[in-house]
Design a protein around this motif. Structure first.
Motif, PDB file in Angstrom:
ATOM      1  N   LYS A   1       0.647  -1.169  -0.057  1.00 33.71           N
ATOM      2  CA  LYS A   1      -0.157  -0.074   0.183  1.00 33.71           C
ATOM      3  C   LYS A   1       0.893   0.944   0.082  1.00 33.71           C
ATOM      4  N   TYR A   2       0.393   2.160  -1.061  1.00 31.73           N
ATOM      5  CA  TYR A   2       1.942   3.824  -0.980  1.00 31.73           C
ATOM      6  C   TYR A   2       1.023   4.352  -0.852  1.00 31.73           C
ATOM      7  N   SER A   3       0.285   4.107   0.728  1.00 36.89           N
ATOM      8  CA  SER A   3      -0.744   5.339   0.507  1.00 36.89           C
ATOM      9  C   SER A   3      -1.016   5.096   2.460  1.00 36.89           C
ATOM     10  N   CYS A   4      -1.823   6.194   2.859  1.00 36.69           N
ATOM     11  CA  CYS A   4      -1.493   6.116   4.299  1.00 36.69           C
ATOM     12  C   CYS A   4      -2.269   4.644   4.740  1.00 36.69           C
TER      13      CYS A   4
ATOM     14  N   LEU B   1      -8.752   3.981  -9.422  1.00 31.89           N
ATOM     15  CA  LEU B   1      -7.980   5.362 -11.201  1.00 31.89           C
ATOM     16  C   LEU B   1      -6.277   5.248  -9.351  1.00 31.89           C
ATOM     17  N   GLY B   2      -5.170   4.960 -10.037  1.00 34.75           N
ATOM     18  CA  GLY B   2      -4.193   4.589  -9.803  1.00 34.75           C
ATOM     19  C   GLY B   2      -3.854   3.595  -8.403  1.00 34.75           C
ATOM     20  N   CYS B   3      -4.230   2.906  -8.925  1.00 38.88           N
ATOM     21  CA  CYS B   3      -3.890   1.794  -8.267  1.00 38.88           C
ATOM     22  C   CYS B   3      -2.685   1.560  -7.465  1.00 38.88           C
ATOM     23  N   GLY B   4      -1.577   1.885  -7.948  1.00 39.70           N
ATOM     24  CA  GLY B   4      -0.531   2.118  -7.628  1.00 39.70           C
ATOM     25  C   GLY B   4       0.167  -0.145  -7.395  1.00 39.70           C
ATOM     26  N   TRP B   5       0.453   0.089  -6.193  1.00 42.12           N
ATOM     27  CA  TRP B   5       0.964  -2.291  -6.925  1.00 42.12           C
ATOM     28  C   TRP B   5       0.142  -3.288  -6.089  1.00 42.12           C
TER      29      TRP B   5
ATOM     30  N   SER C   1      -3.180   2.379 -13.848  1.00 42.81           N
ATOM     31  CA  SER C   1      -2.437   3.340 -13.233  1.00 42.81           C
ATOM     32  C   SER C   1      -1.368   3.566 -14.705  1.00 42.81           C
ATOM     33  N   ASN C   2      -0.387   4.627 -14.676  1.00 46.69           N
ATOM     34  CA  ASN C   2       0.471   5.064 -15.682  1.00 46.69           C
ATOM     35  C   ASN C   2       1.827   4.210 -15.986  1.00 46.69           C
ATOM     36  N   SER C   3       1.578   3.192 -14.820  1.00 46.09           N
ATOM     37  CA  SER C   3       2.862   2.493 -14.216  1.00 46.09           C
ATOM     38  C   SER C   3       2.657   0.777 -14.755  1.00 46.09           C
TER      39      SER C   3
ATOM     40  N   SER D   1       5.344  -1.550 -15.042  1.00 43.60           N
ATOM     41  CA  SER D   1       5.769  -1.930 -14.420  1.00 43.60           C
ATOM     42  C   SER D   1       4.371  -2.381 -13.016  1.00 43.60           C
ATOM     43  N   GLN D   2       3.509  -1.710 -12.401  1.00 44.14           N
ATOM     44  CA  GLN D   2       2.421  -2.000 -11.680  1.00 44.14           C
ATOM     45  C   GLN D   2       1.206  -2.862 -12.136  1.00 44.14           C
ATOM     46  N   ARG D   3       1.243  -2.858 -12.941  1.00 45.93           N
ATOM     47  CA  ARG D   3       0.537  -3.647 -13.980  1.00 45.93           C
ATOM     48  C   ARG D   3       1.009  -4.999 -13.508  1.00 45.93           C
TER      49      ARG D   3
ATOM     50  N   ALA E   1      -2.876   3.296 -18.067  1.00 47.39           N
ATOM     51  CA  ALA E   1      -3.025   4.604 -19.316  1.00 47.39           C
ATOM     52  C   ALA E   1      -2.476   5.507 -18.352  1.00 47.39           C
ATOM     53  N   ASP E   2      -2.325   6.869 -18.939  1.00 47.35           N
ATOM     54  CA  ASP E   2      -2.071   8.401 -18.179  1.00 47.35           C
ATOM     55  C   ASP E   2      -3.145   8.760 -17.613  1.00 47.35           C
ATOM     56  N   MET E   3      -3.467   9.420 -17.140  1.00 43.03           N
ATOM     57  CA  MET E   3      -5.103   9.819 -17.040  1.00 43.03           C
ATOM     58  C   MET E   3      -5.439  11.217 -18.062  1.00 43.03           C
ATOM     59  N   ASN E   4      -4.572  12.182 -17.961  1.00 42.47           N
ATOM     60  CA  ASN E   4      -4.389  12.793 -18.666  1.00 42.47           C
ATOM     61  C   ASN E   4      -5.611  12.030 -20.349  1.00 42.47           C
TER      62      ASN E   4
ATOM     63  N   SER F   1     -10.325   6.799  -5.316  1.00 35.57           N
ATOM     64  CA  SER F   1      -9.272   6.663  -6.204  1.00 35.57           C
ATOM     65  C   SER F   1      -8.571   6.723  -4.409  1.00 35.57           C
ATOM     66  N   VAL F   2      -7.494   6.348  -4.383  1.00 33.56           N
ATOM     67  CA  VAL F   2      -6.850   6.537  -3.245  1.00 33.56           C
ATOM     68  C   VAL F   2      -5.691   7.502  -3.076  1.00 33.56           C
ATOM     69  N   GLU F   3      -5.050   8.375  -2.966  1.00 35.15           N
ATOM     70  CA  GLU F   3      -3.924   9.213  -3.181  1.00 35.15           C
ATOM     71  C   GLU F   3      -3.363   8.911  -4.689  1.00 35.15           C
ATOM     72  N   MET F   4      -4.030   9.474  -5.382  1.00 34.95           N
ATOM     73  CA  MET F   4      -3.999   9.620  -6.561  1.00 34.95           C
ATOM     74  C   MET F   4      -4.344  11.154  -7.010  1.00 34.95           C
TER      75      MET F   4
HETATM   76  C1  LIG Z   1       1.042   7.345  -4.193  1.00 35.35           C
HETATM   77  S1  LIG Z   1       0.303   6.530  -5.452  1.00 35.35           S
HETATM   78  C2  LIG Z   1      -0.884   5.776  -4.717  1.00 35.35           C
HETATM   79  C3  LIG Z   1      -1.107   3.928  -5.281  1.00 35.35           C
HETATM   80  C4  LIG Z   1      -2.062   3.208  -4.736  1.00 35.35           C
HETATM   81  N1  LIG Z   1      -3.672   3.735  -4.759  1.00 35.35           N
HETATM   82  C5  LIG Z   1      -2.014   3.240  -2.751  1.00 35.35           C
HETATM   83  O1  LIG Z   1      -2.543   2.992  -2.301  1.00 35.35           O
HETATM   84  O2  LIG Z   1      -1.314   2.386  -3.021  1.00 35.35           O
HETATM   85  C6  LIG Z   1      -0.466   7.025  -6.493  1.00 35.35           C
HETATM   86  C7  LIG Z   1      -0.772   6.151  -7.862  1.00 35.35           C
HETATM   87  O3  LIG Z   1      -1.914   6.975  -8.933  1.00 35.35           O
HETATM   88  C8  LIG Z   1      -1.078   6.807 -10.340  1.00 35.35           C
HETATM   89  N2  LIG Z   1      -0.218   7.955 -11.769  1.00 35.35           N
HETATM   90  C9  LIG Z   1       0.291   9.385 -11.094  1.00 35.35           C
HETATM   91  N3  LIG Z   1      -0.438   9.962 -11.483  1.00 35.35           N
HETATM   92  C10 LIG Z   1      -0.733   9.547 -12.558  1.00 35.35           C
HETATM   93  C11 LIG Z   1      -1.884   9.550 -14.052  1.00 35.35           C
HETATM   94  N4  LIG Z   1      -0.496  10.915 -14.429  1.00 35.35           N
HETATM   95  N5  LIG Z   1      -2.147   8.480 -14.431  1.00 35.35           N
HETATM   96  C12 LIG Z   1      -2.480   7.704 -14.392  1.00 35.35           C
HETATM   97  N6  LIG Z   1      -2.388   7.730 -13.020  1.00 35.35           N
HETATM   98  C13 LIG Z   1      -1.448   8.507 -12.441  1.00 35.35           C
HETATM   99  C14 LIG Z   1       0.622   6.220 -10.282  1.00 35.35           C
HETATM  100  O4  LIG Z   1       0.917   5.376 -10.616  1.00 35.35           O
HETATM  101  C15 LIG Z   1      -0.102   5.821  -8.457  1.00 35.35           C
HETATM  102  O5  LIG Z   1      -0.393   4.158  -8.870  1.00 35.35           O
END
Ligand SMILES: C[S@@+](CC[C@H](N)C(=O)[O-])C[C@H]1O[C@@H](n2cnc3c(N)ncnc32)[C@H](O)[C@@H]1O
Length: 268
Positions: A84-87, A123-127, A147-149, A151-153, A173-176, A189-192
């Motif tokens: 978990k890459y968040s609180c 959205l922004g699923c981290g690992w 997520s846009n990573s 390696s996370q996928r 995918a990039d959120m853009n 969405s957690v800390e994205m």
């Molecule tokens: C702080 S991490 C939180 C990860 C996860 N939600 C957790 O709690 O462990 C932020 C996440 O947002 C994703 N993220 C950041 N900028 C992004 C973008 N422009 N498009 C898509 N995902 C993005 C990162 O790849 C990462 O997965």
């Protein structure tokens, strides 16, 4: 380059004791507090106007270099079992990191009102901490994680395979540019959102990805009353250069400022 930026660059290259590092962090925090205390009162209006001019996310590649494409093996060394890459949530002083990850995930499920059978977009699923937890706990649900990573996928797909989960799809995918192309019961969405520069644009899209009775759950860190961008133009802004390029600090009430798109039902 000013003296402070020079000092930061020098200590970035030198091993320092924890006490010296903490003193440096304390100095930079006090500098930010002083700056915020002297900013004009209409700063929140200006922040909102700037947001409207920006793309959904800026410096997405820098965020990947600084965090999200760092190999998953590294995070095995520094995060809990769920990555978990968040609180996390520590109900007791004796709670372990692994327990605190689960406590926070359970709290998210509770607050987001997740029920088995729901279609869920993260959205922004981290690992994969939340997506894998959801897929395991709610076998009748289907989870799409974005997520846009790459390696996370790869990490999440391997974990899902090892856990025998078939109800999870991971999208890079990039959120853009991301488009869900369908509707969900919940968007989580957690800390994205702290990486997102134009909340109105993204929230507008998310609204179109929700069923009529769907709900959005956002977890963010906040400042009590000020929003600001980590300033890449400031050579002494350590966070903007080394850790959070393109990131923002949202004021606590920022999610309330888009009433045409979402009404905030509850806060925790
Ligand atoms: C702080 S991490 C939180 C990860 C996860 N939600 C957790 O709690 O462990 C932020 C996440 O947002 C994703 N993220 C950041 N900028 C992004 C973008 N422009 N498009 C898509 N995902 C993005 C990162 O790849 C990462 O997965």
């Amino acid at each position: 380059m000013n003296m402070l930026a020079f000092a930061i660059n020098a200590v970035e290259r030198a091993p320092l004791s924890d006490s010296m590092t903490l003193a440096g962090i304390d100095y930079l925090c006090r500098r930010t507090r002083r700056r915020l205390a002297t900013t004009p009162t209409d700063v929140e209006r200006v922040f909102m106007e700037d947001m409207q001019r920006l793309p959904v996310a800026v410096h997405a590649d820098a965020a990947n270099d600084q965090h999200y494409e760092v190999p998953a093996e590294f995070f095995k060394l520094v995060l809990g079992q769920r990555r978990k890459y968040s609180c996390c949530l520590y109900p007791e002083a004796t709670t372990s990191l692994d327990e605190a990850e689960i406590a926070a995930l359970a709290e998210t499920v509770e607050n987001a009102g997740i029920e088995n059978g729901m279609d869920i977009l993260e959205l922004g699923c981290g690992w994969g901490s939340l997506s894998l937890y959801l897929a395991q706990r709610f076998p009748g649900s289907s989870i799409t994680s974005v997520s846009n990573s790459i390696s996370q996928r790869v990490h999440i797909e391997a974990a899902a395979e090892a856990m025998g989960l078939r109800n999870l799809t991971v999208v890079t995918a990039d959120m853009n540019h991301f488009s869900a192309g369908r509707r969900y019961d919940r968007v989580l969405s957690v800390e994205m959102f702290e990486h997102m520069s134009n909340w109105e644009a993204l929230l507008g899209r998310i609204r179109g990805w929700l069923e009529p009775d769907g709900r959005l759950f956002i977890h963010i860190f906040t400042h009590k009353d000020r929003s600001y961008r980590f300033d890449h133009e400031d050579p002494a802004d350590w966070i903007a250069h080394h850790f959070f390029t393109g990131g923002i600090m949202p004021a606590r009430d920022l999610p309330h400022r888009f009433p045409d798109l979402f009404h905030v039902e509850q806060e925790w």
